[in-house]
Design an enzyme around this catalytic site. Structure first.
Site, mmCIF file in Angstrom:
data_model
loop_
_atom_site.group_PDB
_atom_site.id
_atom_site.type_symbol
_atom_site.label_atom_id
_atom_site.label_comp_id
_atom_site.label_asym_id
_atom_site.label_seq_id
_atom_site.Cartn_x
_atom_site.Cartn_y
_atom_site.Cartn_z
ATOM 1 N NE ARG A 19 -3.803 -0.789 0.235
ATOM 2 C CZ ARG A 19 -4.940 -1.268 1.051
ATOM 3 N NH1 ARG A 19 -5.155 -2.220 1.716
ATOM 4 N NH2 ARG A 19 -5.863 -0.340 0.915
ATOM 5 C CD GLN A 51 -1.134 6.783 -4.250
ATOM 6 O OE1 GLN A 51 -0.710 7.406 -4.802
ATOM 7 N NE2 GLN A 51 -1.847 7.261 -2.987
ATOM 8 C CG ASP A 83 -4.187 -0.227 -3.254
ATOM 9 O OD1 ASP A 83 -4.801 -1.011 -2.873
ATOM 10 O OD2 ASP A 83 -3.844 0.667 -2.229
ATOM 11 C CB SER A 92 -7.105 1.830 -2.384
ATOM 12 O OG SER A 92 -6.283 1.715 -1.401
ATOM 13 C CE1 TYR A 133 -4.058 -3.579 4.747
ATOM 14 C CE2 TYR A 133 -1.713 -4.220 4.543
ATOM 15 C CZ TYR A 133 -2.851 -3.845 3.901
ATOM 16 O OH TYR A 133 -3.184 -4.016 2.640
HETATM 17 P P1 NAD Z 1 -8.538 -1.970 6.335
HETATM 18 O O1 NAD Z 1 -9.507 -2.261 5.282
HETATM 19 O O2 NAD Z 1 -7.523 -3.045 6.476
HETATM 20 O O3 NAD Z 1 -9.174 -1.521 7.594
HETATM 21 C C1 NAD Z 1 -10.003 -0.444 7.635
HETATM 22 C C2 NAD Z 1 -9.719 0.442 8.742
HETATM 23 O O4 NAD Z 1 -10.177 -0.317 10.091
HETATM 24 C C3 NAD Z 1 -8.337 0.679 9.332
HETATM 25 O O5 NAD Z 1 -8.044 1.950 9.131
HETATM 26 C C4 NAD Z 1 -8.101 0.373 10.242
HETATM 27 O O6 NAD Z 1 -7.045 0.948 11.169
HETATM 28 C C5 NAD Z 1 -9.265 0.031 11.129
HETATM 29 N N1 NAD Z 1 -9.296 -1.004 12.214
HETATM 30 C C6 NAD Z 1 -8.989 -2.009 12.526
HETATM 31 N N2 NAD Z 1 -9.339 -2.668 13.458
HETATM 32 C C7 NAD Z 1 -9.973 -1.596 14.311
HETATM 33 C C8 NAD Z 1 -10.646 -1.589 15.504
HETATM 34 N N3 NAD Z 1 -10.442 -2.390 16.460
HETATM 35 N N4 NAD Z 1 -11.291 -0.175 15.780
HETATM 36 C C9 NAD Z 1 -11.331 0.543 14.812
HETATM 37 N N5 NAD Z 1 -10.612 0.614 13.748
HETATM 38 C C10 NAD Z 1 -10.169 -0.540 13.439
HETATM 39 O O7 NAD Z 1 -7.754 -0.563 5.930
HETATM 40 P P2 NAD Z 1 -7.241 -0.099 4.647
HETATM 41 O O8 NAD Z 1 -8.355 0.914 4.320
HETATM 42 O O9 NAD Z 1 -7.307 -1.206 3.592
HETATM 43 O O10 NAD Z 1 -6.033 0.699 4.642
HETATM 44 C C11 NAD Z 1 -4.800 -0.234 5.342
HETATM 45 C C12 NAD Z 1 -3.750 0.691 5.246
HETATM 46 O O11 NAD Z 1 -3.272 0.848 4.034
HETATM 47 C C13 NAD Z 1 -3.719 2.075 6.032
HETATM 48 O O12 NAD Z 1 -2.580 2.321 6.756
HETATM 49 C C14 NAD Z 1 -3.892 3.121 4.900
HETATM 50 O O13 NAD Z 1 -3.581 4.221 5.168
HETATM 51 C C15 NAD Z 1 -2.845 2.354 3.819
HETATM 52 N N6 NAD Z 1 -3.021 2.825 2.606
HETATM 53 C C16 NAD Z 1 -2.209 3.254 1.976
HETATM 54 C C17 NAD Z 1 -2.168 4.101 0.599
HETATM 55 C C18 NAD Z 1 -1.092 4.690 -0.061
HETATM 56 O O14 NAD Z 1 -0.942 4.907 -1.303
HETATM 57 N N7 NAD Z 1 0.121 5.197 0.635
HETATM 58 C C19 NAD Z 1 -3.255 3.620 -0.088
HETATM 59 C C20 NAD Z 1 -4.332 2.960 0.353
HETATM 60 C C21 NAD Z 1 -4.245 2.528 1.759
#
Ligand code: NAD
Length: 360
Positions: free
Chosen positions: A119, A124, A127, A130, A225
């Protein structure tokens, strides 16, 4: 793996996933890049696109392609009938406990799993998680707005004022942030909670209130994550969330822990405390759900609250989900093309993360 000098690429249909991973635009790009493209008969039908001129049967696609793309992993027989050194690209979810790798193990093929792409900023444009989460978060809010027996925005009418709906978003990752933005655009009052403190500012910048719970465990090694939380944190979190759930008309839950069961954030007691007619959309339902009593792929009413369990809300915007996925496949496959040939660069950070077989 040796370099493959032919550039034949094939796209298979899926029995279980209606998304189409080739678009007329990406077809043109592949052809311009020198690929010869074949698709299994029926690909594109569900989104009203025809690839009639390059349609063949499944066997022909598999036997004649150097790269074989499918939105869900193909049947084991396909690995056996593929050419030596063929490359398969799909979504294998190798981090799930039930994943076995059976089917291709021992075969002379390479397997890329697009859900293993890091990620990172560099990745990006490919991805898929996302892209699908964004569509899902948007659709979750629209679905809730449609089912809620109230309006989202505040409205002043000659016959009285309508208060804005209260929306609570649990998990402010990609899906959650899109849900917050959509609910705000519709005029709702929004609160959100996440265990990753990094999202606090993003939540606030979208005009929502960040629900604070002190003491969350965060692990940099987890690649962004979320990780499992301590019992003490879970107890504190439960109290704080209970107060927010009670006043919410709509709860959207998106909290996932990669490769594990989703954490329960909304208990039956909390549901009982909600007003009748309230709506919960649980986007984590495929991994057990964030909400007790939720049933995956079902809409059920419990204690007067409508519970919708759906982790595949992107399927409700099938054409856009397909277009984005087609771009994602194209962007990823571009990494496998070097000087008019197909080659796996094992040093490439994206390719080496996504390659699940054979593992170096
Ligand atoms: P995900 O689908 O794995 O989870 C969704 C959200 O639920 C996350 O924000 C997670 O912190 C939250 N979560 C998990 N357990 C929880 C709890 N007990 N209580 C409350 N919230 C809880 O997440 P995602 O949207 O797939 O994103 C995963 C990671 O990837 C994140 O760090 C995100 O910033 C990162 N990301 C980065 C990029 C990039 O281009 N740099 C792009 C997309 C995602």
């Amino acid at each position: 793996m040796p370099t493959i000098q032919s550039m034949n690429i094939g796209f298979l249909t899926s029995q279980t996933d209606a998304r189409c991973i080739l678009s007329p635009t990406t077809l043109k790009k592949y052809e311009k890049d020198g690929f010869s493209v074949r698709v299994e008969k029926g690909l594109g039908e569900k989104i009203g696109v025809s690839f009639a001129e390059i349609e063949v049967d499944q066997q022909t696609v598999v036997q004649q392609s150097d790269i074989i793309c499918t939105v869900s992993p193909p049947d084991a027989v396909n690995y056996k009938s593929a050419q030596k050194d063929a490359i398969f690209i799909s979504f294998y979810q190798p981090y799930m406990p039930e994943f076995s790798g059976e089917g291709y193990s021992g075969e002379d093929v390479s397997i890329f799993s697009l859900d293993m792409i890091p990620r990172s900023t560099l990745a990006q444009s490919m991805d898929a998680l996302s892209a699908m989460a964004s569509i899902g978060g948007y659709k979750a809010v629209l679905l809730a707005a449609q089912k809620l027996p109230r309006l989202f925005p505040m409205m002043m009418t000659a016959s009285g004022a309508i208060r804005p709906a209260n929306v609570l978003v649990l998990g402010a990752g990609v899906a959650g942030l899109q849900a917050i933005a959509t609910a705000r655009k519709l005029g709702a009052r929004v609160e959100a909670f996440d265990v990753r403190s990094a999202v606090r500012e993003e939540v606030k910048s979208l005009g929502a209130k960040f629900v604070e719970v002190e003491g969350a465990v965060e692990d940099k090694a987890a690649g962004g994550y979320a990780v499992e939380q301590t019992d003490d944190f879970k107890r504190k979190q439960k109290e704080v969330i209970a107060a927010s759930v009670k006043k919410a008309d709509v709860v959207i839950t998106t909290a996932q822990i990669r490769g594990r069961k989703a954490p329960i954030l909304v208990t039956e007691e909390m549901i009982k405390a909600m007003s009748p007619g309230s709506v919960i959309v649980d986007m984590a339902s495929s991994t057990g759900g964030n909400c007790e009593l939720i049933e995956d792929k079902m809409e059920v009413v419990k204690h007067g609250v409508l519970l919708i369990g759906d982790s595949e809300l992107y399927l409700r915007a099938l054409n856009d989900a397909s277009d984005l996925l087609a771009n994602i496949y194209y962007n990823f496959i571009s990494l496998l093309k070097q000087d008019g040939e197909i080659k796996i660069d094992h040093e490439h950070p994206i390719l080496s993360s996504a390659l699940i077989y054979p593992k170096k």
